[in-house]
Write an enzyme that holds these catalytic residues in place. Structure first.
Site, PDB file in Angstrom:
ATOM      1  N   GLU A 135     -35.815 -14.947  -6.373  1.00  0.00           N
ATOM      2  CA  GLU A 135     -34.564 -14.922  -6.288  1.00  0.00           C
ATOM      3  C   GLU A 135     -33.922 -13.528  -6.441  1.00  0.00           C
ATOM      4  OE1 GLU A 135     -30.976 -18.228  -7.191  1.00  0.00           O
ATOM      5  OE2 GLU A 135     -32.024 -17.561  -8.849  1.00  0.00           O
ATOM      6  N   LYS A 184     -19.099 -23.028 -22.870  1.00  0.00           N
ATOM      7  CA  LYS A 184     -19.425 -21.371 -22.946  1.00  0.00           C
ATOM      8  C   LYS A 184     -19.555 -21.160 -21.546  1.00  0.00           C
ATOM      9  CE  LYS A 184     -22.807 -18.843 -22.816  1.00  0.00           C
ATOM     10  NZ  LYS A 184     -22.215 -17.560 -22.251  1.00  0.00           N
ATOM     11  N   CYS A 238     -26.457 -19.844  -5.727  1.00  0.00           N
ATOM     12  CA  CYS A 238     -28.226 -20.435  -5.732  1.00  0.00           C
ATOM     13  C   CYS A 238     -28.588 -20.831  -4.714  1.00  0.00           C
ATOM     14  CB  CYS A 238     -27.970 -20.990  -7.233  1.00  0.00           C
ATOM     15  SG  CYS A 238     -26.698 -22.406  -7.114  1.00  0.00           S
ATOM     16  N   GLU A 265     -29.094 -26.865 -13.613  1.00  0.00           N
ATOM     17  CA  GLU A 265     -29.110 -26.422 -12.188  1.00  0.00           C
ATOM     18  C   GLU A 265     -29.649 -24.934 -12.006  1.00  0.00           C
ATOM     19  OE1 GLU A 265     -28.357 -24.448  -9.228  1.00  0.00           O
ATOM     20  OE2 GLU A 265     -25.953 -24.869  -9.783  1.00  0.00           O
TER      21      GLU A 265
END
Length: 472
Positions: A379, A171, A280, A246
């Site tokens: 973040e 996906k 990231c 992750e």
């Protein structure tokens, strides 16, 4: 140019999705719809998983050399599409084309080539007393991938899973699904057996959750936000399925007092702004010794001001848009809060000029950021750099480790041994010393809330293998 795709990929063929609904794909630089793709459903996931389950025994029993040959054919087919991949990523994500060519298209090919070689080697067996210890493929893998590196993040899961003998239901992100279609076109051309790879585009709440909760999915590999990773973990845990995660990061760039400051700042700003900050591992916290702090701020401002915003297809563009209006607005909220919490604007910010159209965010540097403030802890996922003064090496380590994340980081010093000593003290999955290059064979993954497991190289392959002891 209409890039619309109308089918999903199941059991080796392009077929209609269960519903007639579609998802729009926008060009973030123009805000225009450039394509639609099917909106997959849980019923489509059932069909895909059934195909993957049926294909698993045959693919698992395929000789390693044959699996390697199939991956080699995929590498050739994808290489032939590299230019199209770069253009597609520039269109659906907004990465400047020159960066898309090198990173978005080039890096996945390097990773895929590494797994061509690794797939050819049978998993090692060993004798322990009267036991033969063997490694076997885990089974059907559900791969749920993000939008920021829409080919690399897929290849980093798909290639080792296929090399190990697993079958896959993929996906891709609904924001950048077109690149995944190019990959599956290449997979089809490479002649993988039906059912080995299946593609179901759709939303996370519909398709992603159906994959994570499916009783016939043996492992879920997910890259994305920590919040979504937590949800994936809960769904998989209910059936004791393996997960590899992750997740987010808030990486620190530690610039010690004996560093080459000009290089450290230039490279550090570039790392923080790569892919419009939508990375990231971005070094979004720059920690600088107080004696060199003002000089570092002046350098950072000058470097940031050199990042020209604009059309991703313009060779002069250094910073493209962020992926969506929602992402742009979220980043603006982080900047506003960072300034309200006492940060000092050094470059960019809410009043900086922007292109008239597109989801653009000015390259922004904020100084005097409190290590405990939201801007230093959350973040942002945009081109926003927080700069923090530190008094000494121990303080730098303490601030760097003051995070619930632990994905990446950097250390700069004129003394290599000193830099290595500091790198060992950072609680994070990867550390670059003095701008050392990325190594696609090294393990990639995080500590703390940055995830579970590792990707890339032999370490990534091991995630898709089970260990069995056979007593003799």
């Amino acid at each position: 140019m209409d890039l619309t795709r109308t089918d999903i990929y199941l059991d080796g063929a392009w077929v209609a999705a269960s519903s007639g609904q579609t998802l729009a794909v926008r060009n973030p630089a123009t805000e225009e719809i450039v394509a639609t793709v099917p909106a997959g459903t849980a019923a489509d996931v059932d069909r895909a998983v059934a195909a993957a389950r049926a294909a698993f025994p045959g693919w698992a029993d395929t000789a390693p050399a044959e699996r390697a040959a199939a991956l080699d054919r995929l590498h050739a087919a994808l290489t032939a599409r590299a230019h199209t991949v770069a253009n597609t990523v520039a269109t659906e994500l907004g990465t400047p084309l020159k960066i898309a060519v090198r990173v978005q298209a080039g890096l996945p090919l390097t990773v895929l080539r590494s797994y061509v070689d690794l797939a050819a080697e049978p998993p090692a067996e060993e004798s322990v007393g009267n036991s033969l210890v063997v490694r076997e493929p885990v089974g059907v893998v559900g791969a749920i991938t993000p939008w920021n590196y829409p080919l690399h993040q897929v290849v980093a899961k798909l290639a080792p899973a296929l090399a190990a003998g697993c079958t896959v239901v993929l996906k891709p992100s609904e924001l950048t699904p077109l690149t995944a279609y190019l990959l599956v076109d290449a997979i089809h051309e490479a002649g993988f057996p039906p059912g080995v790879v299946n593609l179901v585009p759709g939303t996370g709440p519909e398709v992603g959750e159906a994959i994570a909760a499916h009783p016939d999915v043996d492992m879920v590999s997910f890259t994305g936000s920590t919040a979504t990773g937590r949800r994936i973990s809960h769904l998989a845990a209910d059936r004791i399925a393996r997960v590899a995660l992750e997740l987010g990061g808030k990486s620190a760039n530690v610039i010690l007092d004996d560093a080459d400051l000009a290089t450290a700042v230039k490279v550090g700003v570039g790392n923080a702004f790569l892919n419009s900050g939508q990375t990231c591992t971005a070094w979004t916290r720059m920690l600088v010794h107080r004696d060199r702090y003002d000089e570092a701020l002046a350098l950072a401002a000058k470097v940031a001001e050199g990042y020209r915003l604009g059309d991703p297809f313009d060779p002069a563009t250094r910073l493209g848009p962020v992926v969506s209006a929602a992402q742009r607005d979220r980043i603006a909220g982080h900047v506003a809060r960072g300034l309200a919490d006492g940060g000092r604007l050094v470059a960019g910010g809410p009043d900086a000029p922007l292109p008239e159209r597109g989801y653009f965010v000015a390259p922004t540097v904020i100084a005097d950021v409190d290590p405990d403030s939201a801007l230093a802890q959350e973040e942002v996922f945009g081109p926003v750099l927080a700069v923090i003064p530190v008094d000494d090496e121990d303080a730098a380590v303490a601030v760097a480790n003051n995070s619930r994340y632990g994905l990446a980081g950097a250390v700069w010093s004129g003394d290599q041994e000193r830099a290595l000593r500091v790198a060992r003290r950072l609680r994070t999955g990867a550390v670059d010393i003095n701008g050392a290059p990325f190594n696609p064979l090294a393990p990639f993954g995080g500590y703390k809330q940055s995830g579970l497991g590792r990707e890339l190289g032999r370490y990534g392959l091991d995630e898709y293998l089970q260990t069995k002891a056979i007593q003799r």
